[in-house]
Design a protein around this motif. Sequence first.
Motif, PDB file in Angstrom:
ATOM      1  N   PRO A 102       0.810  -1.219   0.000  1.00 51.91           N
ATOM      2  CA  PRO A 102       0.000   0.000   0.000  1.00 51.91           C
ATOM      3  C   PRO A 102       0.848   1.275   0.000  1.00 51.91           C
ATOM      4  O   PRO A 102       0.401   2.316  -0.483  1.00 51.91           O
ATOM      5  CB  PRO A 102      -0.824  -0.120   1.285  1.00 51.91           C
ATOM      6  CG  PRO A 102      -0.129  -1.133   2.122  1.00 51.91           C
ATOM      7  CD  PRO A 102       0.604  -2.032   1.190  1.00 51.91           C
TER       8      PRO A 102
ATOM      9  N   ALA B  66       1.250   2.972  -3.371  1.00 53.24           N
ATOM     10  CA  ALA B  66       0.105   3.535  -4.091  1.00 53.24           C
ATOM     11  C   ALA B  66       0.251   5.050  -4.171  1.00 53.24           C
ATOM     12  O   ALA B  66       0.290   5.734  -3.162  1.00 53.24           O
ATOM     13  CB  ALA B  66      -1.191   3.151  -3.382  1.00 53.24           C
TER      14      ALA B  66
ATOM     15  N   SER C  67      -3.961   7.503  -3.895  1.00 56.67           N
ATOM     16  CA  SER C  67      -4.928   6.933  -2.970  1.00 56.67           C
ATOM     17  C   SER C  67      -5.642   8.011  -2.165  1.00 56.67           C
ATOM     18  O   SER C  67      -6.279   7.725  -1.167  1.00 56.67           O
ATOM     19  CB  SER C  67      -4.237   5.944  -2.029  1.00 56.67           C
ATOM     20  OG  SER C  67      -3.188   6.575  -1.359  1.00 56.67           O
TER      21      SER C  67
ATOM     22  N   ILE D 285      -5.019  12.450  -6.576  1.00 58.16           N
ATOM     23  CA  ILE D 285      -5.615  12.107  -7.872  1.00 58.16           C
ATOM     24  C   ILE D 285      -5.813  13.372  -8.709  1.00 58.16           C
ATOM     25  O   ILE D 285      -5.420  13.432  -9.877  1.00 58.16           O
ATOM     26  CB  ILE D 285      -6.958  11.372  -7.681  1.00 58.16           C
ATOM     27  CG1 ILE D 285      -6.718   9.991  -7.048  1.00 58.16           C
ATOM     28  CG2 ILE D 285      -7.696  11.220  -9.005  1.00 58.16           C
ATOM     29  CD1 ILE D 285      -7.977   9.268  -6.618  1.00 58.16           C
TER      30      ILE D 285
ATOM     31  N   GLN E 149      -7.790   6.617 -11.938  1.00 56.95           N
ATOM     32  CA  GLN E 149      -8.326   6.742 -10.576  1.00 56.95           C
ATOM     33  C   GLN E 149      -9.432   7.786 -10.502  1.00 56.95           C
ATOM     34  O   GLN E 149     -10.386   7.627  -9.744  1.00 56.95           O
ATOM     35  CB  GLN E 149      -7.210   7.120  -9.577  1.00 56.95           C
ATOM     36  CG  GLN E 149      -6.156   6.064  -9.344  1.00 56.95           C
ATOM     37  CD  GLN E 149      -6.678   4.805  -8.682  1.00 56.95           C
ATOM     38  OE1 GLN E 149      -7.394   4.026  -9.291  1.00 56.95           O
ATOM     39  NE2 GLN E 149      -6.304   4.569  -7.442  1.00 56.95           N
TER      40      GLN E 149
ATOM     41  N   LEU F 212     -13.167   7.334  -9.215  1.00 60.25           N
ATOM     42  CA  LEU F 212     -13.854   8.232  -8.272  1.00 60.25           C
ATOM     43  C   LEU F 212     -15.233   8.613  -8.797  1.00 60.25           C
ATOM     44  O   LEU F 212     -16.224   8.579  -8.060  1.00 60.25           O
ATOM     45  CB  LEU F 212     -13.035   9.513  -8.075  1.00 60.25           C
ATOM     46  CG  LEU F 212     -12.063   9.602  -6.915  1.00 60.25           C
ATOM     47  CD1 LEU F 212     -11.497  11.011  -6.828  1.00 60.25           C
ATOM     48  CD2 LEU F 212     -12.752   9.256  -5.600  1.00 60.25           C
TER      49      LEU F 212
ATOM     50  N   ASN G 268     -11.267   9.802   5.083  1.00 51.25           N
ATOM     51  CA  ASN G 268      -9.906   9.278   5.215  1.00 51.25           C
ATOM     52  C   ASN G 268      -9.463   9.093   6.655  1.00 51.25           C
ATOM     53  O   ASN G 268      -8.282   8.972   6.940  1.00 51.25           O
ATOM     54  CB  ASN G 268      -8.919  10.221   4.508  1.00 51.25           C
ATOM     55  CG  ASN G 268      -7.660   9.498   4.121  1.00 51.25           C
ATOM     56  OD1 ASN G 268      -7.545   8.289   4.319  1.00 51.25           O
ATOM     57  ND2 ASN G 268      -6.699  10.213   3.582  1.00 51.25           N
TER      58      ASN G 268
ATOM     59  N   TYR H 272      -5.353  -6.539  -3.714  1.00 54.38           N
ATOM     60  CA  TYR H 272      -5.532  -5.800  -4.974  1.00 54.38           C
ATOM     61  C   TYR H 272      -6.748  -6.326  -5.729  1.00 54.38           C
ATOM     62  O   TYR H 272      -7.501  -5.564  -6.328  1.00 54.38           O
ATOM     63  CB  TYR H 272      -4.303  -5.955  -5.875  1.00 54.38           C
ATOM     64  CG  TYR H 272      -3.105  -5.148  -5.453  1.00 54.38           C
ATOM     65  CD1 TYR H 272      -3.205  -3.774  -5.263  1.00 54.38           C
ATOM     66  CD2 TYR H 272      -1.859  -5.748  -5.276  1.00 54.38           C
ATOM     67  CE1 TYR H 272      -2.098  -3.025  -4.892  1.00 54.38           C
ATOM     68  CE2 TYR H 272      -0.747  -5.013  -4.905  1.00 54.38           C
ATOM     69  CZ  TYR H 272      -0.866  -3.653  -4.717  1.00 54.38           C
ATOM     70  OH  TYR H 272       0.221  -2.916  -4.350  1.00 54.38           O
TER      71      TYR H 272
ATOM     72  N   LEU I 269      -9.887   2.644  -1.555  1.00 54.57           N
ATOM     73  CA  LEU I 269      -9.139   3.640  -2.324  1.00 54.57           C
ATOM     74  C   LEU I 269      -8.098   4.333  -1.460  1.00 54.57           C
ATOM     75  O   LEU I 269      -6.926   4.427  -1.811  1.00 54.57           O
ATOM     76  CB  LEU I 269     -10.098   4.679  -2.915  1.00 54.57           C
ATOM     77  CG  LEU I 269      -9.417   5.733  -3.796  1.00 54.57           C
ATOM     78  CD1 LEU I 269      -9.294   5.217  -5.219  1.00 54.57           C
ATOM     79  CD2 LEU I 269     -10.173   7.038  -3.795  1.00 54.57           C
ATOM     80  N   HIS I 270      -8.527   4.749  -0.275  1.00 55.44           N
ATOM     81  CA  HIS I 270      -7.612   5.438   0.632  1.00 55.44           C
ATOM     82  C   HIS I 270      -6.462   4.537   1.053  1.00 55.44           C
ATOM     83  O   HIS I 270      -5.376   4.997   1.353  1.00 55.44           O
ATOM     84  CB  HIS I 270      -8.358   5.923   1.871  1.00 55.44           C
ATOM     85  CG  HIS I 270      -9.187   7.138   1.612  1.00 55.44           C
ATOM     86  ND1 HIS I 270      -8.704   8.226   0.943  1.00 55.44           N
ATOM     87  CD2 HIS I 270     -10.464   7.435   1.923  1.00 55.44           C
ATOM     88  CE1 HIS I 270      -9.644   9.150   0.855  1.00 55.44           C
ATOM     89  NE2 HIS I 270     -10.729   8.676   1.438  1.00 55.44           N
ATOM     90  N   ARG I 271      -6.737   3.237   1.092  1.00 55.33           N
ATOM     91  CA  ARG I 271      -5.713   2.335   1.573  1.00 55.33           C
ATOM     92  C   ARG I 271      -4.749   1.907   0.463  1.00 55.33           C
ATOM     93  O   ARG I 271      -3.763   1.227   0.715  1.00 55.33           O
ATOM     94  CB  ARG I 271      -6.355   1.107   2.206  1.00 55.33           C
ATOM     95  CG  ARG I 271      -5.368   0.319   3.014  1.00 55.33           C
ATOM     96  CD  ARG I 271      -5.947  -0.978   3.452  1.00 55.33           C
ATOM     97  NE  ARG I 271      -6.899  -0.816   4.527  1.00 55.33           N
ATOM     98  CZ  ARG I 271      -8.117  -1.352   4.503  1.00 55.33           C
ATOM     99  NH1 ARG I 271      -8.529  -2.015   3.450  1.00 55.33           N
ATOM    100  NH2 ARG I 271      -8.904  -1.207   5.520  1.00 55.33           N
ATOM    101  N   GLY I 272      -5.041   2.294  -0.779  1.00 53.58           N
ATOM    102  CA  GLY I 272      -4.168   1.917  -1.884  1.00 53.58           C
ATOM    103  C   GLY I 272      -4.471   0.531  -2.423  1.00 53.58           C
ATOM    104  O   GLY I 272      -3.652  -0.068  -3.120  1.00 53.58           O
ATOM    105  N   GLN I 273      -5.663   0.003  -2.112  1.00 56.29           N
ATOM    106  CA  GLN I 273      -6.021  -1.319  -2.608  1.00 56.29           C
ATOM    107  C   GLN I 273      -6.571  -1.271  -4.028  1.00 56.29           C
ATOM    108  O   GLN I 273      -6.649  -2.286  -4.701  1.00 56.29           O
ATOM    109  CB  GLN I 273      -7.096  -1.938  -1.705  1.00 56.29           C
ATOM    110  CG  GLN I 273      -6.529  -2.900  -0.695  1.00 56.29           C
ATOM    111  CD  GLN I 273      -7.628  -3.508   0.157  1.00 56.29           C
ATOM    112  OE1 GLN I 273      -8.070  -2.906   1.125  1.00 56.29           O
ATOM    113  NE2 GLN I 273      -8.048  -4.695  -0.192  1.00 56.29           N
TER     114      GLN I 273
ATOM    115  N   ASP J 191      -5.674  -0.436  -7.378  1.00 57.70           N
ATOM    116  CA  ASP J 191      -4.542  -0.091  -8.222  1.00 57.70           C
ATOM    117  C   ASP J 191      -5.048   0.161  -9.642  1.00 57.70           C
ATOM    118  O   ASP J 191      -5.722  -0.694 -10.217  1.00 57.70           O
ATOM    119  CB  ASP J 191      -3.528  -1.240  -8.234  1.00 57.70           C
ATOM    120  CG  ASP J 191      -2.265  -0.840  -8.964  1.00 57.70           C
ATOM    121  OD1 ASP J 191      -1.289  -0.472  -8.297  1.00 57.70           O
ATOM    122  OD2 ASP J 191      -2.270  -0.882 -10.223  1.00 57.70           O
ATOM    123  N   PRO J 192      -4.724   1.350 -10.210  1.00 60.09           N
ATOM    124  CA  PRO J 192      -5.269   1.681 -11.530  1.00 60.09           C
ATOM    125  C   PRO J 192      -4.917   0.641 -12.591  1.00 60.09           C
ATOM    126  O   PRO J 192      -5.724   0.373 -13.481  1.00 60.09           O
ATOM    127  CB  PRO J 192      -4.638   3.043 -11.854  1.00 60.09           C
ATOM    128  CG  PRO J 192      -3.612   3.289 -10.809  1.00 60.09           C
ATOM    129  CD  PRO J 192      -3.933   2.442  -9.631  1.00 60.09           C
TER     130      PRO J 192
END
Lengths: 131, 278
Positions: A56, A59, A62, A67, A81, A85, A127, B46, B218-222, B224-225
């Motif tokens: 993580p 990333a 995030s 973004i 991303q 959203l 968040n 992911y 999303l916030h956790r980076g799970q 992935d684009p």
Amino acid sequence: MKKEAKSVFVDKDIQFILGTLLRVGVVTAMTVVFVGGLIYLLVASNKIADYHVFKPELAEYSSISAILSGVLSFNGKAIIQFGTLLLIFTPITRVVFSVFSFLIERDYMYVTIGLFVLAVILFSLSNKLVG
Amino acid sequence: MTVLLFTIIVLAGAFCAGLLGSLTGLGGGVVIIPLLTLVLGVDIHYAIGASIVSVIATSSGSAAAYVKEGITNIRIGMFLEIATTISAVLGAIITVYLNPSFIAVMFGLILMFSAVMMLRKKVDHSDNDTSGKLATFFKLNGSYPTAEGPKSYAVHNVVGGFVMMFFAGIISGLLGIGSGALKVVAMDNIMRIPFKVSTTTSNFMMGVTAAASAVVYLHRGQIDPGIAMPVTIGVLIGATVGAKILIRTKTDKLKIIFAIVVGFLALQMIYNGLSGKL
């Protein structure tokens, strides 16, 4: 009885608008994801795809602010991303519209329930839940 | 594997997942997660993140077709969303602290349950007998149009349905799937809502529930684009094509074949989870 028939009518109208709104939302979001994907592939297609371990900390996009700034520099990943959203916001918009339709019907109990559901989503959006 | 090859394989796999998911009513997520983890060796976190995005896409995309018929009960949906959004966020928070092996085993079990539910003949339990105080208080009872005019229905066992929905939300948040099979149990079997209403209402809720947990992912980076992009595009196109085919095809045989495939995937997930390979 008359009042009930009218509210069914209003419900149907609103639902029709909502259906269209959802479709527009999905199509827009997917177009953005697709464009972002093309840009991403142009830059990264020969790199190695490695997703074996969840990292993580790597990333880049995030948070909403990251973004948005990435989109401004035409970064493919950031644009994907951003599309994601938009996609996430599509059903949320539907809840917002439902709250308004309950407001028009003066059904305050359901206005409250709708606002509560929105509050849960907005809270997770803030968040604070991810350490 | 290069990014280009990875993208093409995932795109093709996601297309098939979306197609089969919409033909059988099982949804795309239950196929895409095993594909990513078992075949491509993607970390399950992911895979979960990408899958939840595709759940939002398919549910919002097909909702447009559903709402035209005007039988979604927005009140039932909104009321049950109290349960599903809270629990989906909770599930999404807990999932990262769980051992991937544990997630894989749980996924396998839910997969098997979904396959069984898909094969079982659905029975409409709806009626218009008197329902409980809660259903009346929350104005959940409604009616839907039929050829013989509007047909009323009563909602039963609100508490039981609410609890089951809470469970469905947790599973959705933990595993990144729509958990449609559990929602069917809650709405059709426990609350005894007619199919015509429960299918569209469950779809309405699925998008909102998935959005709630997607934000956490999303916030956790799970999310992935590089994975989410081909998964979402593939599943959505597959589901759209599937919905078009569905109108003129009988799916009974397909469901049996698909149930066997899903059962096999479920065993693989459980085996890999237990042997610590995931």
